[in-house]
Design a protein around this motif. Structure first.
Motif, short mmCIF file in Angstrom:
data_model
loop_
_atom_site.label_atom_id
_atom_site.label_comp_id
_atom_site.label_asym_id
_atom_site.label_seq_id
_atom_site.Cartn_x
_atom_site.Cartn_y
_atom_site.Cartn_z
N UNK A 122 0.84 -1.20 -0.08
CA UNK A 122 0.09 0.25 -0.11
C UNK A 122 0.80 1.23 0.00
N UNK A 123 1.81 1.31 0.76
CA UNK A 123 2.77 2.45 0.88
C UNK A 123 3.56 2.77 -0.64
N UNK A 124 3.90 1.43 -1.22
CA UNK A 124 4.69 1.66 -2.25
C UNK A 124 3.74 2.16 -3.60
N UNK A 125 2.54 1.53 -3.44
CA UNK A 125 1.39 2.09 -4.44
C UNK A 125 1.14 3.57 -4.24
N UNK A 126 0.96 4.30 -3.10
CA UNK A 126 0.80 5.55 -2.62
C UNK A 126 1.96 6.33 -3.41
N UNK A 127 3.36 5.92 -2.77
CA UNK A 127 4.39 6.81 -3.25
C UNK A 127 4.51 6.72 -4.75
N UNK A 128 3.74 5.78 -5.72
CA UNK A 128 4.06 5.70 -6.83
C UNK A 128 2.85 6.47 -7.58
N UNK A 129 1.87 6.68 -6.81
CA UNK A 129 0.57 7.31 -7.43
C UNK A 129 -0.18 6.25 -8.23
N UNK A 130 -0.47 5.10 -7.79
CA UNK A 130 -0.81 3.94 -8.24
C UNK A 130 -1.96 3.69 -7.60
N UNK A 131 -3.13 3.25 -8.38
CA UNK A 131 -4.49 3.12 -7.97
C UNK A 131 -4.64 1.66 -7.85
#
Length: 135
Positions: A122-131
């Protein structure tokens, strides 16, 4: 336009819970047409066809024939990783998220991870602006 997605799911005779979950995801996809869609889901062929229909790459008739024996469309294009394999490769940093994309995964694969691994994803997805789309 979004009424056609549940129609296809009904034609495929999916269970009501899946229809509800998948329809919600289809609406999110329809609202983010400028983002790349990366699919690692057991029913990925349905979402792939939806993406193609939304981008005028296939007709409504072709979309509604998805999964039918009369369809000329292949269920899958190319080689695909399972949701679980994709998540494992992310965790081991063999691959990374594509910034600004949408990633569709089987929820059960995500839930099979430890709490620490889930939080990292979840953190990685947020950091990469991934939905991150889980269903």
């Amino acid at each position: 336009m979004t009424q056609y997605f549940p129609l296809l799911l009904n034609l495929l005779e999916l269970q009501e819970e899946e229809i509800s979950s998948f329809t919600g995801i289809s609406e999110v996809i329809a609202q983010h047409l400028d983002n790349a869609l990366i699919i690692h889901h057991r029913m990925g062929f349905v979402f792939e066809a939806w993406w193609e229909y939304l981008h005028d790459q296939i007709s409504l008739e072709e979309f509604l024939a998805t999964g039918d024996v009369s369809s000329n469309k292949a269920l899958r294009k190319g080689k695909h990783l399972s949701s679980f394999d994709f998540l494992q490769q992310l965790i081991h940093q063999e691959i990374s998220f594509i910034p600004g994309s949408m990633v569709l995964l089987d929820e059960v694969s995500f839930l099979s991870l430890s709490k620490k691994e889930q939080e990292w994803i979840l953190s990685e997805s947020e950091n990469n602006h991934v939905l991150l789309l889980l269903c």
